[in-house]
Write a protein that holds these residues in place. Sequence first.
Motif, PDB file in Angstrom:
ATOM      1  N   VAL A 191      -5.010  -3.086  -4.444  1.00 51.75           N
ATOM      2  CA  VAL A 191      -5.983  -2.076  -4.860  1.00 51.75           C
ATOM      3  C   VAL A 191      -7.041  -2.800  -5.676  1.00 51.75           C
ATOM      4  N   GLU A 207       0.838  -1.200   0.000  1.00 55.02           N
ATOM      5  CA  GLU A 207       0.000   0.000   0.000  1.00 55.02           C
ATOM      6  C   GLU A 207       0.874   1.252   0.000  1.00 55.02           C
ATOM      7  N   TRP A 255       4.007   6.543  -6.809  1.00 51.98           N
ATOM      8  CA  TRP A 255       2.887   6.710  -7.735  1.00 51.98           C
ATOM      9  C   TRP A 255       3.360   6.939  -9.166  1.00 51.98           C
ATOM     10  N   VAL A 303       2.248   1.982  -3.479  1.00 49.46           N
ATOM     11  CA  VAL A 303       1.310   2.636  -4.393  1.00 49.46           C
ATOM     12  C   VAL A 303       1.319   4.143  -4.155  1.00 49.46           C
ATOM     13  N   VAL A 305       4.603   3.752 -10.727  1.00 45.41           N
ATOM     14  CA  VAL A 305       3.561   2.730 -10.848  1.00 45.41           C
ATOM     15  C   VAL A 305       2.660   3.007 -12.051  1.00 45.41           C
ATOM     16  N   VAL A 306       2.176   4.243 -12.198  1.00 43.41           N
ATOM     17  CA  VAL A 306       1.212   4.542 -13.268  1.00 43.41           C
ATOM     18  C   VAL A 306       1.825   5.278 -14.444  1.00 43.41           C
ATOM     19  N   LEU A 317      -8.616   2.912  -3.705  1.00 47.55           N
ATOM     20  CA  LEU A 317      -7.645   3.985  -3.838  1.00 47.55           C
ATOM     21  C   LEU A 317      -8.359   5.246  -4.296  1.00 47.55           C
ATOM     22  N   LYS A 354      -2.050  -1.861 -14.136  1.00 52.96           N
ATOM     23  CA  LYS A 354      -0.701  -1.350 -13.883  1.00 52.96           C
ATOM     24  C   LYS A 354      -0.347  -1.436 -12.406  1.00 52.96           C
ATOM     25  N   ILE A 355      -1.299  -1.080 -11.562  1.00 55.14           N
ATOM     26  CA  ILE A 355      -1.049  -1.122 -10.109  1.00 55.14           C
ATOM     27  C   ILE A 355      -0.848  -2.562  -9.654  1.00 55.14           C
ATOM     28  N   PRO A 400      -2.690  10.341  -5.782  1.00 58.42           N
ATOM     29  CA  PRO A 400      -3.416   9.467  -4.869  1.00 58.42           C
ATOM     30  C   PRO A 400      -3.544  10.150  -3.511  1.00 58.42           C
ATOM     31  N   LEU A 455      -5.482   1.235 -15.380  1.00 59.71           N
ATOM     32  CA  LEU A 455      -4.767   1.698 -14.182  1.00 59.71           C
ATOM     33  C   LEU A 455      -4.697   0.597 -13.125  1.00 59.71           C
TER      34      LEU A 455
END
Length: 189
Positions: free
Chosen positions: A159, A97, A104, A100, A107-108, A126, A149-150, A118, A146
């Motif tokens: 998530v 967590e 961020w 993420v 990750v994305v 999320l 990807k996460i 986020p 998304l």
Amino acid sequence: MIDNESDESAPAELPESSSGLSGIDLVRRTLEEARAAARAQGKDAGRGRASNPVPRRVAGQRRSWSGPGPDVRDPQPMGRVARDIAKKRGWSGRVAEGTVLGHWASVVGHQIADHATPTALSEGVLSVTAESTAWATQLRMIQSQLLAKIAAAVGNGVVTSLKITGPAAPSWRKGPRHISGRGPRDTYG
């Protein structure tokens, strides 16, 4: 009279001439032959890795060192040590967590991270705040991508859904001079 063919101290013929090997290939072949001879005698002759990496010391026995290969006693990277501690203590979910929220952009992707942030992660939901309503709409349209990807970055189940909101409009219901209740509506009545 001395006969060179029967003399034990005479140098042997170089294997390089008979097998066509030279340089590093000859060294490798010689090393493999030495390892095979050691294995035949019952010794562990690997590439510096023993089957028991931390040898037990028996009374009267000399200390054996780990050698040039990797060993559990060698210094370990901090990330690996932290990951092992988190796994042993059951913190892996909380670390995922935090990944993420903390990473961020990686990750994305940087394009999305430049326009969305986020804000919270609670029970698999999320919350993401976009910088404009247009970006919020675009993120809602690619919501499944998304989530994929996460999940690829931190694992499945961390998530489960996204709550995407646009920017918050200013509220006229707050402030030091606010009067509770409905307040005046039509004063020209």
